[in-house]
Motif scaffolding. Structure first.
Motif, PDB file in Angstrom:
ATOM      1  N   ILE A   1       3.134  -9.372 -15.411  1.00 53.30           N
ATOM      2  CA  ILE A   1       3.230  -9.591 -13.965  1.00 53.30           C
ATOM      3  C   ILE A   1       3.246 -11.090 -13.643  1.00 53.30           C
ATOM      4  N   GLY A   2       3.735 -11.390 -12.442  1.00 55.24           N
ATOM      5  CA  GLY A   2       3.721 -12.758 -11.949  1.00 55.24           C
ATOM      6  C   GLY A   2       2.574 -12.944 -10.966  1.00 55.24           C
ATOM      7  N   GLU A   3       2.610 -14.046 -10.197  1.00 56.40           N
ATOM      8  CA  GLU A   3       1.464 -14.355  -9.336  1.00 56.40           C
ATOM      9  C   GLU A   3       1.400 -13.503  -8.070  1.00 56.40           C
ATOM     10  N   ARG A   4       2.398 -12.663  -7.859  1.00 57.39           N
ATOM     11  CA  ARG A   4       2.330 -11.692  -6.757  1.00 57.39           C
ATOM     12  C   ARG A   4       2.213 -10.279  -7.333  1.00 57.39           C
ATOM     13  N   CYS A   5       1.796 -10.189  -8.582  1.00 60.82           N
ATOM     14  CA  CYS A   5       1.706  -8.914  -9.312  1.00 60.82           C
ATOM     15  C   CYS A   5       3.056  -8.208  -9.374  1.00 60.82           C
ATOM     16  N   GLU A   6       4.134  -9.009  -9.264  1.00 53.22           N
ATOM     17  CA  GLU A   6       5.461  -8.408  -9.370  1.00 53.22           C
ATOM     18  C   GLU A   6       5.816  -8.221 -10.841  1.00 53.22           C
ATOM     19  N   THR A   7       6.530  -7.154 -11.135  1.00 54.21           N
ATOM     20  CA  THR A   7       7.013  -6.957 -12.500  1.00 54.21           C
ATOM     21  C   THR A   7       8.421  -7.546 -12.570  1.00 54.21           C
TER      22      THR A   7
ATOM     23  N   MET B   1      11.035  -5.924 -12.403  1.00 54.44           N
ATOM     24  CA  MET B   1      11.959  -5.127 -11.573  1.00 54.44           C
ATOM     25  C   MET B   1      11.591  -5.251 -10.108  1.00 54.44           C
ATOM     26  N   ARG B   2      12.558  -5.575  -9.286  1.00 58.98           N
ATOM     27  CA  ARG B   2      12.325  -5.717  -7.842  1.00 58.98           C
ATOM     28  C   ARG B   2      11.774  -4.404  -7.279  1.00 58.98           C
ATOM     29  N   GLY B   3      10.762  -4.503  -6.455  1.00 59.25           N
ATOM     30  CA  GLY B   3      10.210  -3.296  -5.818  1.00 59.25           C
ATOM     31  C   GLY B   3       9.154  -2.593  -6.655  1.00 59.25           C
ATOM     32  N   ILE B   4       8.879  -3.114  -7.865  1.00 55.63           N
ATOM     33  CA  ILE B   4       7.813  -2.502  -8.680  1.00 55.63           C
ATOM     34  C   ILE B   4       6.739  -3.558  -8.979  1.00 55.63           C
ATOM     35  N   HIS B   5       5.519  -3.242  -8.556  1.00 53.72           N
ATOM     36  CA  HIS B   5       4.380  -4.114  -8.844  1.00 53.72           C
ATOM     37  C   HIS B   5       3.455  -3.403  -9.834  1.00 53.72           C
ATOM     38  N   ALA B   6       2.622  -4.173 -10.495  1.00 52.02           N
ATOM     39  CA  ALA B   6       1.608  -3.570 -11.378  1.00 52.02           C
ATOM     40  C   ALA B   6       0.299  -4.323 -11.160  1.00 52.02           C
ATOM     41  N   ILE B   7      -0.796  -3.574 -11.161  1.00 51.98           N
ATOM     42  CA  ILE B   7      -2.115  -4.178 -10.895  1.00 51.98           C
ATOM     43  C   ILE B   7      -3.161  -3.567 -11.833  1.00 51.98           C
ATOM     44  N   GLY B   8      -4.261  -4.289 -12.001  1.00 56.64           N
ATOM     45  CA  GLY B   8      -5.414  -3.740 -12.722  1.00 56.64           C
ATOM     46  C   GLY B   8      -5.258  -3.759 -14.233  1.00 56.64           C
ATOM     47  N   ASP B   9      -6.003  -2.887 -14.876  1.00 56.73           N
ATOM     48  CA  ASP B   9      -6.108  -2.904 -16.347  1.00 56.73           C
ATOM     49  C   ASP B   9      -4.760  -2.767 -17.051  1.00 56.73           C
ATOM     50  N   VAL B  10      -3.808  -2.087 -16.423  1.00 51.86           N
ATOM     51  CA  VAL B  10      -2.510  -1.868 -17.073  1.00 51.86           C
ATOM     52  C   VAL B  10      -1.771  -3.193 -17.261  1.00 51.86           C
ATOM     53  N   THR B  11      -2.275  -4.258 -16.582  1.00 54.13           N
ATOM     54  CA  THR B  11      -1.644  -5.579 -16.717  1.00 54.13           C
ATOM     55  C   THR B  11      -2.433  -6.493 -17.663  1.00 54.13           C
ATOM     56  N   GLY B  12      -3.509  -5.973 -18.265  1.00 52.02           N
ATOM     57  CA  GLY B  12      -4.225  -6.759 -19.281  1.00 52.02           C
ATOM     58  C   GLY B  12      -5.507  -7.400 -18.798  1.00 52.02           C
ATOM     59  N   GLU B  13      -6.034  -8.313 -19.616  1.00 57.00           N
ATOM     60  CA  GLU B  13      -7.325  -8.960 -19.348  1.00 57.00           C
ATOM     61  C   GLU B  13      -7.251  -9.937 -18.173  1.00 57.00           C
ATOM     62  N   PRO B  14      -8.358 -10.194 -17.477  1.00 61.43           N
ATOM     63  CA  PRO B  14      -9.630  -9.503 -17.657  1.00 61.43           C
ATOM     64  C   PRO B  14      -9.600  -8.118 -17.016  1.00 61.43           C
ATOM     65  N   MET B  15     -10.028  -7.121 -17.802  1.00 60.63           N
ATOM     66  CA  MET B  15     -10.001  -5.735 -17.308  1.00 60.63           C
ATOM     67  C   MET B  15     -11.285  -5.475 -16.522  1.00 60.63           C
ATOM     68  N   LEU B  16     -11.276  -5.897 -15.272  1.00 59.54           N
ATOM     69  CA  LEU B  16     -12.459  -5.792 -14.422  1.00 59.54           C
ATOM     70  C   LEU B  16     -12.077  -5.129 -13.106  1.00 59.54           C
TER      71      LEU B  16
ATOM     72  N   VAL C   1      -1.285  -6.891  -3.094  1.00 59.17           N
ATOM     73  CA  VAL C   1       0.024  -6.232  -3.192  1.00 59.17           C
ATOM     74  C   VAL C   1       0.327  -5.424  -1.929  1.00 59.17           C
ATOM     75  N   ALA C   2      -0.698  -4.794  -1.345  1.00 61.78           N
ATOM     76  CA  ALA C   2      -0.482  -4.042  -0.099  1.00 61.78           C
ATOM     77  C   ALA C   2       0.008  -5.003   0.987  1.00 61.78           C
ATOM     78  N   GLU C   3      -0.585  -6.185   1.045  1.00 62.61           N
ATOM     79  CA  GLU C   3      -0.201  -7.145   2.087  1.00 62.61           C
ATOM     80  C   GLU C   3       1.211  -7.680   1.825  1.00 62.61           C
ATOM     81  N   ILE C   4       1.551  -7.850   0.554  1.00 64.77           N
ATOM     82  CA  ILE C   4       2.917  -8.290   0.220  1.00 64.77           C
ATOM     83  C   ILE C   4       3.914  -7.200   0.653  1.00 64.77           C
TER      84      ILE C   4
ATOM     85  N   ARG D   1       1.662 -13.611   0.758  1.00 62.43           N
ATOM     86  CA  ARG D   1       0.503 -13.620  -0.142  1.00 62.43           C
ATOM     87  C   ARG D   1       0.925 -13.937  -1.570  1.00 62.43           C
ATOM     88  N   ALA D   2       0.033 -14.592  -2.290  1.00 59.38           N
ATOM     89  CA  ALA D   2       0.210 -14.800  -3.730  1.00 59.38           C
ATOM     90  C   ALA D   2      -1.193 -14.913  -4.305  1.00 59.38           C
ATOM     91  N   TRP D   3      -1.312 -14.831  -5.616  1.00 59.01           N
ATOM     92  CA  TRP D   3      -2.630 -14.897  -6.262  1.00 59.01           C
ATOM     93  C   TRP D   3      -3.125 -16.333  -6.191  1.00 59.01           C
TER      94      TRP D   3
END
Ligand code: FAD
Ligand code: NAD
Length: 465
Positions: A296-302, A304-319, A330-333, A339-341
């Motif tokens: 993912i990038g700094e907006r949790c974008e993958t 592919m346009r229109g697909i985001h990924a968040i949380g443990d499926v994107t790796g460490e830190p898995m918190l 991502v909801a706000e984006i 928004r960005a990280w």
């Protein structure tokens, strides 16, 4: 096959997914969330919450046992405690159930549609969900993958029988007499400590040269010392090799290359977590990966346009709190907000005894980043509140940029320090300097005063030491 069309589809209702869906609902987005098991994900059902409940049970049991053994320095005595672990597990399950209902209510309040079933991508805009009443097609403008993680299974120690994962450990209805723990990281040490307090003879087998390799030696030393006091044997640089044919002992190779047998009624394997992407139909997409995790990038974008990924499926830190913060962003984006990280830090807390907190940069990390730093370290042995709680071990350490005094990191080890993580995070997020922390009136007597004193110490004029 019934078809749903929505603006935002979230796959997975763990802390990442459900927070994303709630925020999207609040922003008026037509949102659907799909969950194949229970709302709340790993965190609520088999992770953060149930583990902390069982850690609390173990702490209470240990306190009572100390009183019974006449070990309190303030003269408290009691008769030997007995624990009905079945009742403790039922209490823990009750908390989980209440929180499950709470998540469902919050999703409904935000007008999020909940679909129960397993989601699989058909293409970048379409997902098929296998529900109890048959497959459903969901088409969405934006899709968020929040499918989380699952325990890593070692091929030579498959889960089953006496070999258990954290999920199995949290459902045990009897305390094993002898527990071997493979992996001295977060889960192994949090749960290993709890079972040791409940009376199990615990042996930890850790492949690296130290426990909790994510934290520095200064922070882990008090934890290692307390594990020894609890009678936990920690074998460092040791590798698990498998079970004996009877399944009553773990075979390991020690740091010195010798074979050793550890008699065990249960073997808890906690060697990390892997992303859950099996059966998700990722082969229908063209996603860049980071190993097995979704890149993912700094907006949790993958990719592919229109697909985001968040949380443990994107790796460490898995918190959980990282997943939640990503979900909200991502909801706000998706709602068109800019928004960005932009977070300065993600606090990490290990609920061992004593607890460890690390926020921002450690001295070593700041050094590696080429920063000139000054540090201050204040021991809880000189903190009145810690003394009155009989928890003098540990310290607060502060790391600041030498020239600007900007606080780069705050770490602590000690009983109850998890609750300090938010103020540490707030200080760094707000760009606090050493003077800001030193000049803030900290209530007395509290553990937090150690942070003020650490800042004063870095400035060269601590008062209470
Ligand atoms: P998850 O919580 O794993 O949720 C993913 C959800 O997606 C699951 O409910 C799953 O059923 C669902 N799903 C998966 N695939 C599909 C599909 N194809 N279709 C539909 N649904 C699907 N973190 C902390 O910050 N603090 C702690 O104290 C802490 N303690 C922990 C203790 C233990 C024992 C464990 C195991 C973990 C702990 N964690 C802790 C880590 C924390 O649980 C995770 O970081 C967090 O749950 C990740 O959230 P997530 O939303 O990314 O994924
Ligand atoms: P971990 O990464 O914390 O620890 C795994 C440990 O296993 C490491 O120390 C590693 O060196 C060791 N290891 C790996 N292979 C081994 C082998 N073959 N033999 C012996 N040791 C081996 O993983 P975990 O404890 O399974 O936890 C998974 C994730 O869950 C963590 O990354 C963390 O993000 C999250 N978690 C967080 C908390 C918290 O925030 N308090 C609590 C529990 C879990």
């Amino acid at each position: 096959m019934t078809e749903i069309t929505c603006k935002l589809l979230v796959i997975g209702a763990g802390p990442g997914g459900y927070v994303c869906a709630i925020r999207a609902g609040q922003l008026g987005l037509d949102t659907v969330i799909v969950e194949s098991t229970k709302l709340g994900g790993s965190c609520l059902n088999i992770g953060c919450i149930p583990s902390k409940a069982m850690i609390h049970v173990a702490e209470e049991f240990e306190k009572a046992a100390h009183a019974a053994a006449g070990k309190t320095p303030f003269g408290l005595t009691a008769s030997a405690p007995k624990l009905d672990l079945k009742q403790a597990v039922a209490w823990k399950d009750g908390i989980v159930q209440r929180l499950n209902n709470g998540v469902a209510a919050l999703l409904r309040k935000s007008k999020v549609k909940i679909v129960h079933g397993r989601a699989r991508f058909r293409d970048g805009k379409t997902v098929i969900v296998e529900t109890e009443t048959g497959p459903r097609t969901i088409k969405a403008e934006t899709i968020v993958i929040a499918t989380g993680s699952a325990p890593v299974e070692l091929p030579f120690l498959p889960f089953g029988g006496n070999v258990i994962s954290s999920t199995g450990a949290l459902a045990l209805t009897e305390v094993p007499k002898r527990l071997a723990v493979v992996g001295g990281g977060y889960i192994g040490l949090e749960l290993g400590t709890a079972f040791a307090k409940l009376g199990a003879k615990v042996t930890v087998v850790e492949a690296q040269a130290s426990i909790l390799p994510l934290y520095d030696a200064e922070l882990t030393a008090p934890v290692a010392k307390h594990l020894a006091a609890l009678g936990v044997e920690v074998l460092l640089g040791a590798k698990a090799r498998g079970m004996t044919p009877k399944g009553n002992a773990l075979l390991i190779e020690t740091a010195g290359g010798e074979e050793k047998r550890i008699e065990a009624d249960k073997v808890l394997v906690t060697v990390g977590r892997a992303p859950v992407t099996n059966g998700l139909g990722l082969e229908e997409l063209v996603l860049d990966m980071d190993g097995r995790f979704i890149r993912i990038g700094e907006r949790c974008e993958t990719s592919m346009r229109g697909i985001h990924a968040i949380g443990d499926v994107t790796g460490e830190p898995m918190l959980a709190h990282r997943a939640m913060a990503q979900g909200e962003m991502v909801a706000e984006i998706a709602a068109g907000l800019p928004r960005a990280w932009d977070k300065r830090c993600i606090p990490a807390v290990c609920f061992t005894d004593p607890e460890i907190v690390s926020v921002g940069l450690s001295p070593e990390e700041a050094g590696k980043a080429g920063l000139e730093i000054k540090t201050g370290k204040f021991p809880f042995a000189a903190n009145g509140r810690a003394m009155t709680r009989h928890g003098e071990q540990g310290f607060v350490r502060i790391v600041a940029q030498a020239q600007t005094q900007l606080v780069l990191g705050i770490q602590a080890v000690g009983q109850g320090v998890s609750e300090l993580s938010s103020t540490f995070g707030l200080a760094i997020e707000m760009g606090a300097t050493l003077e800001d922390i030193a000049g803030t009136i900290h209530a007395h007597p509290t553990l937090g005063e150690a942070a003020q004193e650490a800042a004063l110490m870095a400035l060269g004029h601590a008062i209470h030491i």
